[in-house]
Design a protein around this motif. Structure first.
Motif, PDB file in Angstrom:
ATOM      1  N   UNK A 128       0.664  -1.333  -0.189  1.00  0.00           N
ATOM      2  CA  UNK A 128      -0.376  -0.130   0.360  1.00  0.00           C
ATOM      3  C   UNK A 128       0.176   1.272   0.077  1.00  0.00           C
ATOM      4  N   UNK A 129       2.354   1.043   0.263  1.00  0.00           N
ATOM      5  CA  UNK A 129       2.812   2.227   0.640  1.00  0.00           C
ATOM      6  C   UNK A 129       3.342   2.842  -1.186  1.00  0.00           C
ATOM      7  N   UNK A 130       3.335   4.127  -0.750  1.00  0.00           N
ATOM      8  CA  UNK A 130       3.840   4.998  -2.822  1.00  0.00           C
ATOM      9  C   UNK A 130       5.291   4.233  -2.623  1.00  0.00           C
ATOM     10  N   UNK A 131       5.719   4.238  -4.325  1.00  0.00           N
ATOM     11  CA  UNK A 131       6.568   4.072  -4.631  1.00  0.00           C
ATOM     12  C   UNK A 131       7.370   5.491  -4.184  1.00  0.00           C
ATOM     13  N   UNK A 132       8.986   4.911  -4.474  1.00  0.00           N
ATOM     14  CA  UNK A 132       9.973   5.483  -4.703  1.00  0.00           C
ATOM     15  C   UNK A 132       9.678   7.024  -5.603  1.00  0.00           C
ATOM     16  N   UNK A 133      10.419   8.164  -5.460  1.00  0.00           N
ATOM     17  CA  UNK A 133      10.105   9.161  -6.827  1.00  0.00           C
ATOM     18  C   UNK A 133      11.142   9.027  -7.296  1.00  0.00           C
ATOM     19  N   UNK A 134      11.175  10.242  -8.002  1.00  0.00           N
ATOM     20  CA  UNK A 134      12.563  10.231  -9.822  1.00  0.00           C
ATOM     21  C   UNK A 134      13.757  10.191  -9.744  1.00  0.00           C
ATOM     22  N   UNK A 135      14.226  10.868  -7.990  1.00  0.00           N
ATOM     23  CA  UNK A 135      15.622  10.951  -7.727  1.00  0.00           C
ATOM     24  C   UNK A 135      16.000  10.111  -7.059  1.00  0.00           C
ATOM     25  N   UNK A 136      15.061   9.196  -6.666  1.00  0.00           N
ATOM     26  CA  UNK A 136      15.997   7.052  -6.862  1.00  0.00           C
ATOM     27  C   UNK A 136      16.250   6.482  -7.597  1.00  0.00           C
ATOM     28  N   UNK A 137      15.238   7.001  -8.428  1.00  0.00           N
ATOM     29  CA  UNK A 137      15.718   6.084 -10.028  1.00  0.00           C
ATOM     30  C   UNK A 137      17.329   6.292 -10.588  1.00  0.00           C
ATOM     31  N   UNK A 138      17.048   8.211 -10.344  1.00  0.00           N
ATOM     32  CA  UNK A 138      17.855   8.652 -11.029  1.00  0.00           C
ATOM     33  C   UNK A 138      19.524   8.019 -10.209  1.00  0.00           C
ATOM     34  N   UNK A 139      19.022   8.627  -9.266  1.00  0.00           N
ATOM     35  CA  UNK A 139      20.527   8.020  -8.079  1.00  0.00           C
ATOM     36  C   UNK A 139      20.487   6.617  -8.209  1.00  0.00           C
ATOM     37  N   UNK A 140      19.875   5.945  -8.439  1.00  0.00           N
ATOM     38  CA  UNK A 140      20.035   4.114  -9.151  1.00  0.00           C
ATOM     39  C   UNK A 140      20.967   4.338 -10.016  1.00  0.00           C
ATOM     40  N   UNK A 141      20.543   4.719 -10.711  1.00  0.00           N
ATOM     41  CA  UNK A 141      21.034   4.839 -12.434  1.00  0.00           C
ATOM     42  C   UNK A 141      22.685   4.509 -12.726  1.00  0.00           C
ATOM     43  N   UNK A 142      22.568   5.881 -11.619  1.00  0.00           N
ATOM     44  CA  UNK A 142      24.158   7.083 -11.974  1.00  0.00           C
ATOM     45  C   UNK A 142      25.280   6.323 -10.991  1.00  0.00           C
ATOM     46  N   UNK A 143      24.791   5.194  -9.478  1.00  0.00           N
ATOM     47  CA  UNK A 143      25.745   4.805  -9.070  1.00  0.00           C
ATOM     48  C   UNK A 143      25.325   3.886  -9.631  1.00  0.00           C
ATOM     49  N   UNK A 144      24.272   2.308  -9.945  1.00  0.00           N
ATOM     50  CA  UNK A 144      24.792   1.459 -10.806  1.00  0.00           C
ATOM     51  C   UNK A 144      25.685   1.862 -12.241  1.00  0.00           C
ATOM     52  N   UNK A 145      25.459   2.718 -13.369  1.00  0.00           N
ATOM     53  CA  UNK A 145      26.810   3.058 -14.425  1.00  0.00           C
ATOM     54  C   UNK A 145      27.877   2.779 -13.378  1.00  0.00           C
ATOM     55  N   UNK A 146      28.244   4.320 -11.908  1.00  0.00           N
ATOM     56  CA  UNK A 146      29.385   4.589 -11.889  1.00  0.00           C
ATOM     57  C   UNK A 146      30.304   3.457 -10.845  1.00  0.00           C
ATOM     58  N   UNK A 147      29.575   2.458 -10.738  1.00  0.00           N
ATOM     59  CA  UNK A 147      29.717   0.818 -10.110  1.00  0.00           C
ATOM     60  C   UNK A 147      29.847  -0.184 -10.958  1.00  0.00           C
ATOM     61  N   UNK A 148      30.309   0.059 -12.147  1.00  0.00           N
ATOM     62  CA  UNK A 148      30.288  -0.457 -13.120  1.00  0.00           C
ATOM     63  C   UNK A 148      31.409  -0.055 -14.453  1.00  0.00           C
ATOM     64  N   UNK A 149      31.683   0.701 -13.975  1.00  0.00           N
ATOM     65  CA  UNK A 149      32.857   1.979 -15.005  1.00  0.00           C
ATOM     66  C   UNK A 149      33.491   1.281 -13.718  1.00  0.00           C
ATOM     67  N   UNK A 150      33.626   1.800 -12.823  1.00  0.00           N
ATOM     68  CA  UNK A 150      34.951   1.925 -11.612  1.00  0.00           C
ATOM     69  C   UNK A 150      35.885  -0.136 -11.669  1.00  0.00           C
ATOM     70  N   UNK A 151      34.778  -0.880 -11.510  1.00  0.00           N
ATOM     71  CA  UNK A 151      34.946  -1.838 -12.246  1.00  0.00           C
ATOM     72  C   UNK A 151      35.700  -2.778 -12.916  1.00  0.00           C
TER      73      UNK A 151
END
Length: 538
Positions: A487-510
């Motif tokens: 019943x809880x609302x989903x995360x906002x656009x800031x969460x998905x933007x941060x998720x995309x950024x940190x996943x991409x940065x992690x792949x770049x670093x590794x």
């Protein structure tokens, strides 16, 4: 098998490969995963709509796979034989041109065909869910098989006409654009500037995507004749290309000097691409003084012009869309689409150029010659970096400035949701720089360790671009699925933007750190070891 002996031999060889069977399993598993995630994303919807969306998603993935099959499997098969000098040996026997062409076609595309066949049972699952009709399924299978054969025929023709380097790949891309995009573009322009109701259907027939759209009942019921005409024209063009390749291949296996005083089209193309003798000498003197490898990697003028032309096309597309929207400069969806197009285009192109250069030199034996000179590995890496900067720096700067200007225009406007413009632009710019840095090092590493330039480019794109995108999509679907059950609302656009950024940065670093360590440990050792493996395989 006395008829088509090469085909019979290659089929027997492929039947004994373990990869022939593993590929079918892996492709089927991938299709199942895609279907499961689409199901999870629309879990609460009606079963019929859910089945239709699963079918459309799998069909779209299969279409991309079929259109890319020509470049992946056949676009370089005959050109490689010509470079190694083994194609002429086949014609010392009683073999004909069609024997060689069909034999190479069967040898290189068998695994790809098995992969496509493995997707078909997974695409049939929506039949049980009631999302599609029986006729839609079988028409789509027919279109996919036809598209796969058409792409392979385009690849084999470009491989026959190509000579060296990345020429066959560029020719393959040009032929696909000619058949797939040019006709629909002319038909669309005619409708736009002339009459929206006037459709020149015969311009759409060579495009396999047109037949794929008409395969669905909603369009097929009123356009059945156009569907079958499109399938027939595409199939006829495929056989026409195979026949033309069979006629040409006995005459192009060796390069002969032109007897005419007039320059051939190939000579004119080479003169335009590399310039006249005086232009080449001036460029060589200027770049050799900076770095020898910079000169080797920067001789083509076509690549520099192509980067600017691609940027101009995207900017032109943006202006046309703005004109259609009444010049709403800060329209959010248009700005996001433009930014995504710019990022995908230049990141993919940068990855191909960063990885293909060393892979091609290694396959031709040029890298081994370079390593036998006093030129150090650091000088080679620096020369490649300078060549990429010379090729992409100007278009990349313009593209980033365009994105920032659009973001600034959106952030100061009164458009609803405009607060997303500036964070998105800053995050995209940071991710753009991080991806380019990682693509450089990972591209060099994949170029040294991959079998072909195609494999190197795909491995680079997979690690830096595709893998984080797939993980982001999977996590987003799972989060949406869990939110739909609660019943809880989903995360906002800031969460998905941060998720995309940190996943991409992690792949770049590794992957970047792993490639940097491998290159630092021994650039020459890795390159020479790979060269030795290639020689032993031949």
């Amino acid at each position: 098998m006395t008829f088509l002996p090469i085909v019979g031999r290659e089929l027997r060889v492929a039947a004994r490969r373990r990869g022939t069977y593993w590929l079918r399993l892996l492709v089927a598993l991938l299709a199942i995963v895609v279907g499961v995630f689409v199901y999870a994303a629309h879990y609460l919807g009606p079963m019929e709509i859910l089945g239709a969306r699963i079918f459309i998603g799998l069909a779209a993935v299969a279409f991309v796979y079929c259109l890319a099959a020509g470049r992946a499997y056949t676009a370089d098969c005959l050109t490689e034989e010509k470079r190694e000098g083994t194609l002429g040996l086949l014609f010392l026997t009683s073999l004909r041109g069609y024997d060689v062409v069909l034999g190479k076609l069967a040898a290189t595309s068998l695994n790809g065909f098995y992969g496509l066949v493995a997707i078909v049972p997974i695409m049939a699952v929506p039949l049980l869910m009631g999302g599609i009709a029986n006729g839609e399924f079988w028409r789509m299978v027919l279109v996919l098989l036809n598209t796969f054969f058409f792409s392979l025929a385009t690849g084999i023709l470009s491989s026959t006409m190509g000579s060296k380097g990345q020429g066959p790949m560029g020719l393959n891309f040009a032929l696909l654009l000619l058949f797939v995009a040019l006709g629909p573009a002319i038909a669309g322009a005619t409708m736009y500037f002339n009459s929206p109701t006037r459709v020149i259907y015969w311009l759409l027939y060579p495009c396999p995507v047109y037949a794929g759209v008409l395969a669905f009942d909603f369009f097929y019921k009123t356009n059945a004749d156009h569907f079958w005409w499109s399938v027939a024209v595409t199939h006829s063009l495929a056989w026409l290309q195979v026949g033309l390749a069979s006629i040409l291949v006995p005459h192009v296996w060796q390069e002969t000097p032109s007897r005419s005083k007039r320059r051939t089209w190939a000579e004119r193309w080479e003169a335009w691409n590399y310039g006249t003798g005086e232009t080449r000498r001036a460029l060589r003197n200027r770049l050799l003084a900076i770095n020898p490898f910079l000169w080797l990697a920067s001789r083509s003028r076509r690549k520099r012009a192509g980067a600017w032309v691609a940027l101009a096309l995207i900017i032109g597309w943006w202006f046309v869309c703005n004109a259609e929207l009444g010049f709403k400069w800060a329209e959010e969806s248009l700005m996001l689409t433009t930014a995504i197009l710019l990022n995908i285009l230049f990141k993919t192109w940068f990855a191909i150029e960063a990885s293909a250069r060393l892979a091609e030199d290694q396959r031709l034996g040029a890298l081994e010659l370079l390593l036998s000179t006093p030129l150090t590995s650091e000088a080679i890496l620096r020369g490649l970096a300078l060549a990429l900067r010379r090729l992409f720096l100007g278009p990349l700067v313009v593209a980033l400035l365009l994105e920032l200007l659009l973001a600034q225009a959106g952030s100061v406007s009164m458009v609803q949701g405009s607060q997303r413009f500036r964070p998105f632009a800053i995050t995209t710019a940071l991710m753009f720089a991080a991806d380019l840095f990682a693509l450089f090092w990972v591209g060099i590493w994949c170029g040294l360790t991959s079998k072909t330039p195609n494999h190197a480019a795909f491995a680079t794109i997979l690690r830096i671009l595709l893998l984080p995108a797939v993980i982001f999509a999977a996590l987003s679907i799972l989060i949406g699925f869990s939110v739909s059950l609660g019943a809880s609302p989903g995360p906002g656009w800031r969460f998905y933007l941060g998720l995309w950024f940190w996943l991409g940065l992690l792949a770049d670093l590794v992957f970047c750190f792993r490639a940097w360590l491998g290159l630092r440990a021994g650039f020459r050792e890795v390159a020479l070891r790979r060269t030795t493996v290639v020689k032993m395989s031949h």
